[in-house]
Scaffold this motif. Sequence first.
Motif: not given
Length: 341
Positions: A143, A153, A155, A285, A287, A298, A301-302, A304, A318, A321
């Motif tokens: 994580w 965020v 994840v 995820a 936020r 998303d 996340v994109k 990030l 990664w 994701l």
Amino acid sequence: MTSQPPPPPTQPQPPPSSTGEQPETDHINRLPDELLLLICTKINNAKSLCICNLISKRFSTVVRQTPSLFLTFPHRNPNNKDENLPKKLFNYLSQSFFRKPPPNNFDGALFQSAIDSLKGFQNVRDLRIELPSFQHDESIRNWHAEFGRGANVCVILFATSLRDLRHQSPSSNHQIQIQNPDHASLTNHLLQSRIASSNQCFREATWRQHVLRHVVENHRRTLETAEICDSEQKGKVVVNDKQQVNDLLDPEVKLPASGYGKLWHVQVLRLPESRCVLYGATVVAIRRTDESEEECEDVGVKHLMKKRCEVDEHGLLWEVLRHILENHAPARSLNINAARR
């Protein structure tokens, strides 16, 4: 008759030791400060550098300029088997931020001493801290969390099991099947369990942010990046740049009290780059946002992922994701109310 040049002056010899043996030459004092600083940077460990700081005034001057530090929080005493350090650490931190006395059975002085040991370093640009983990869910693989004005965020990656195909022939990859479909499907029990673990990770990430703020306030002038992780290297809270350091220390930057989350689940996820297969893979995820911020698919996340690629950090999380965001839609939407946690 020509005069002979005078003989070169003889170097004074160090006095012999009490045993009659000639003492060894102190070669380390011949090293320039720049080389000593490079050695200190390679050592990196804050505890070892604090010991080096006591050798001499010259060492102390050089050691204090070390730009990169790694601090491991001392684990519980192995002789005290009944001590639950993660719980006591959590309680101590939560109470210390409200200026209440620490728990009786927790060595708060030892914790404060570890933090105080960093104050003597005057040029810390990169700081890494390792704490015991609060999380005991074996299905958590990794994580990652970042907090600030531009990112709030967390994840979390779960997997029921993982299969490494690096030592198998590529022709056998297409033969992968789920031997037990219930083992990898998102049942109600599994869903509830992973949401609960995600909330626990998010709480832990929030407290790690408080720890970072407490530690780095003495290095705000020089610090550029900071990271606080657990001893199992499963999860980390990261400060990537000077702006995030300023956000961390800015009292006006507060985490919103509510937010939202998304959950993705894939029964069998094949990762061609790492040649791994995840069974029962779940990504959650979370936020934190202001009420005025519009919810996005998303969860940020994109953005990030783009930031992490810029610093060349690649890993299982990664890669998962990237494949999930490209090929799968969220399976669940989550409402987050941090004030009720």
